[in-house]
Design a protein around this motif. Structure first.
Motif, short mmCIF file in Angstrom:
data_model
loop_
_atom_site.label_atom_id
_atom_site.label_comp_id
_atom_site.label_asym_id
_atom_site.label_seq_id
_atom_site.Cartn_x
_atom_site.Cartn_y
_atom_site.Cartn_z
N ASP A 271 12.46 -39.96 -6.05
CA ASP A 271 12.13 -39.34 -4.76
C ASP A 271 13.38 -38.79 -4.09
O ASP A 271 13.37 -37.69 -3.51
CB ASP A 271 11.46 -40.36 -3.83
N SER A 272 14.49 -39.53 -4.15
CA SER A 272 15.73 -39.06 -3.54
C SER A 272 16.28 -37.86 -4.30
O SER A 272 16.82 -36.91 -3.68
CB SER A 272 16.76 -40.19 -3.50
N ILE A 273 16.17 -37.87 -5.60
CA ILE A 273 16.60 -36.69 -6.37
C ILE A 273 15.76 -35.48 -5.97
O ILE A 273 16.30 -34.37 -5.81
CB ILE A 273 16.49 -36.97 -7.88
N ALA A 274 14.46 -35.68 -5.76
CA ALA A 274 13.61 -34.58 -5.32
C ALA A 274 14.04 -34.04 -3.95
O ALA A 274 14.02 -32.83 -3.71
CB ALA A 274 12.15 -35.03 -5.28
N ILE A 275 14.43 -34.94 -3.05
CA ILE A 275 14.93 -34.50 -1.74
C ILE A 275 16.19 -33.66 -1.93
O ILE A 275 16.36 -32.60 -1.31
CB ILE A 275 15.20 -35.72 -0.84
N GLY A 276 17.09 -34.13 -2.79
CA GLY A 276 18.31 -33.38 -3.05
C GLY A 276 18.02 -32.01 -3.63
O GLY A 276 18.63 -31.00 -3.23
N LEU A 277 17.09 -31.92 -4.56
CA LEU A 277 16.74 -30.64 -5.17
C LEU A 277 16.12 -29.69 -4.15
O LEU A 277 16.37 -28.48 -4.18
CB LEU A 277 15.80 -30.86 -6.35
N ALA A 278 15.32 -30.23 -3.24
CA ALA A 278 14.74 -29.39 -2.18
C ALA A 278 15.85 -28.82 -1.29
O ALA A 278 15.80 -27.64 -0.88
CB ALA A 278 13.75 -30.20 -1.35
N GLU A 279 16.86 -29.63 -0.97
CA GLU A 279 17.99 -29.15 -0.18
C GLU A 279 18.77 -28.06 -0.92
O GLU A 279 19.22 -27.08 -0.32
CB GLU A 279 18.92 -30.31 0.17
N ILE A 280 18.89 -28.23 -2.21
CA ILE A 280 19.61 -27.24 -3.02
C ILE A 280 18.85 -25.91 -3.04
O ILE A 280 19.45 -24.83 -2.94
CB ILE A 280 19.82 -27.79 -4.45
N ARG A 281 17.53 -25.99 -3.14
CA ARG A 281 16.73 -24.75 -3.07
C ARG A 281 16.90 -24.08 -1.72
O ARG A 281 17.07 -22.85 -1.63
CB ARG A 281 15.25 -25.07 -3.33
N GLU A 282 16.86 -24.87 -0.65
CA GLU A 282 17.01 -24.32 0.69
C GLU A 282 18.40 -23.70 0.88
O GLU A 282 18.54 -22.66 1.54
CB GLU A 282 16.79 -25.43 1.72
N TYR A 283 19.38 -24.30 0.28
CA TYR A 283 20.75 -23.81 0.37
C TYR A 283 20.93 -22.48 -0.36
O TYR A 283 21.77 -21.66 0.00
CB TYR A 283 21.67 -24.88 -0.20
N GLY A 284 20.12 -22.26 -1.39
CA GLY A 284 20.20 -21.01 -2.14
C GLY A 284 21.32 -21.00 -3.17
O GLY A 284 21.98 -19.98 -3.37
N ALA A 285 21.52 -22.12 -3.84
CA ALA A 285 22.59 -22.22 -4.84
C ALA A 285 22.34 -21.27 -6.00
O ALA A 285 21.20 -21.10 -6.46
CB ALA A 285 22.71 -23.65 -5.34
N ASP A 286 23.41 -20.68 -6.50
CA ASP A 286 23.35 -19.84 -7.69
C ASP A 286 23.55 -20.64 -8.96
O ASP A 286 23.19 -20.17 -10.05
CB ASP A 286 24.43 -18.75 -7.62
N ALA A 287 24.20 -21.79 -8.85
CA ALA A 287 24.50 -22.61 -10.02
C ALA A 287 24.60 -24.06 -9.56
O ALA A 287 24.83 -24.36 -8.39
CB ALA A 287 25.81 -22.17 -10.68
N LEU A 288 24.45 -24.96 -10.53
CA LEU A 288 24.42 -26.40 -10.25
C LEU A 288 25.44 -27.11 -11.12
O LEU A 288 25.59 -26.81 -12.31
CB LEU A 288 23.02 -26.95 -10.54
N VAL A 289 26.14 -28.06 -10.53
CA VAL A 289 26.94 -29.03 -11.26
C VAL A 289 26.25 -30.38 -11.08
O VAL A 289 26.04 -30.82 -9.95
CB VAL A 289 28.39 -29.09 -10.75
N LEU A 290 25.90 -31.01 -12.18
CA LEU A 290 25.22 -32.30 -12.14
C LEU A 290 26.19 -33.39 -12.56
O LEU A 290 26.63 -33.41 -13.72
CB LEU A 290 24.00 -32.30 -13.06
#
Length: 343
Positions: A262-281
């Motif tokens: 659930d927390s990872i899902a919250i983080g991913l939603a924030e990343i979508r809202e931020y409009g990231a072009d790329a991800l570092v995991l």
């Protein structure tokens, strides 16, 4: 998916760390890399050796003085009378010292106190070369992400506790930050770092604290009871241009698959809202229920589901290996994560 590994990681073999006043064998050992390599083999991936890390790529994140220290100090330390096999600080500069004009000087003992945060980052004669190899893997994975693909970097030693000028928590060079900065310089307007290691990514947070072009998100165990103790709480959101670009999602001890995902899902939603072009995991497996210092309770299936959820974000991703210290299980957890990722 391509993967990258550097044989120099074998050169770093720390002996111990101090916990609650007792010496313990160090968990961050070369066998970790062997287990992870076995996991890649199970996934049908043969890792490639990366090109050497250019000094400029390291200085984009770390101070030149810190890099010189990591490179040169072991030889200086070895020349001291009665020096141990590894560099471990016996003093760190207190805020009061620094407020009164204190500085480290040139002696390796003083330099060691300045450039390390704790006793969990012993520096040996092979640490610098191993850290360079890990950074090279991170840069190679970032290169794949810059080309629109995803890749895995078998980084050992890990990196997310390292600040711009301070090692700590088994970490020397911040591989995730190096990858994120490389992506920015390759043309990504906005980069997100998602850290799912069970320990807060304090070094990564610190490096990008005042940056608005890199969002940092960390899902981790409650720092009131767990390393790094002083940071990792929800009220830490960044400053200046980076205000609102840092998100911490601390979890109660014992949290299992559902709460973690659930927390990872919250983080991913924030990343979508931020409009990231790329991800570092920042991929840590120490959230596993079978860790020697377990704080969370994530199962093999949980890691597979995390891989699927993060892959579904459809962002080019540099996957950077962080923690995870159950060498008997690491390969299995990596293989399950990559199965969930699906390519």
């Amino acid at each position: 998916m391509k993967a990258f590994s550097d044989p120099a990681q074998e050169l770093h073999s720390p002996r111990f760390f101090l916990m609650r006043g007792r010496l313990h064998p160090n968990y961050e050992v070369p066998a970790r890399a062997a287990s992870l390599a076995a996991g890649l083999a199970r996934a049908g991936i043969a890792p490639q050796r990366p090109a050497p890390a250019p000094r400029a790529a390291l200085e984009a994140v770390h101070s030149a003085a810190f890099l010189d220290f990591l490179r040169d100090a072991p030889a200086q330390w070895a020349a001291l009378p009665d020096a141990g096999a590894e560099m471990v600080a016996n003093i760190h500069p207190a805020p009061e010292m620094l407020a009164q004009g204190g500085f480290a000087g040139s002696h390796p003992v003083a330099q060691l106190g300045q450039f390390t945060a704790d006793t969990a980052c012993p520096i040996g004669p092979g640490t610098w070369q191993a850290a360079l190899g890990a950074a090279a893997c991170a840069l190679a994975a970032a290169g794949e992400a810059a080309a629109g693909r995803s890749a895995y970097a078998l980084c050992r030693p890990p990196g997310h506790h390292a600040y711009a000028a301070r090692a700590g928590g088994h970490c020397y060079l911040n591989n995730a930050a190096i990858a994120a900065e490389a992506l920015r310089r390759a043309g990504a307007a906005r980069v997100a770092v998602l850290d799912i290691d069970s320990h807060h990514g304090n070094g990564t947070q610190g490096i990008f604290w005042e940056r608005g072009d890199v969002m940092t998100i960390s899902v981790h165990a409650d720092p009131d009871r767990y390393y790094p103790w002083y940071v990792g709480r929800g009220g830490e959101t960044g400053a200046g241009a980076g205000g609102g670009c840092n998100l911490n999602l601390p979890l109660p001890f014992g949290t299992g698959d559902a709460g973690w995902l659930d927390s990872i899902a919250i983080g991913l939603a924030e990343i979508r809202e931020y409009g990231a072009d790329a991800l570092v995991l920042s991929l840590g497996f120490d959230a596993s229920k079978d860790e020697p210092l377990a704080a969370l309770n994530v199962t093999e299936d949980g890691f597979a589901r995390a891989g699927a959820a993060i892959a579904a974000a459809k962002l080019p991703t540099a996957i950077i290996q962080e923690g995870g210290y159950n060498v008997d299980l690491l390969g299995t957890l990596l293989a399950r994560f990559l199965d969930g990722w699906g390519d």
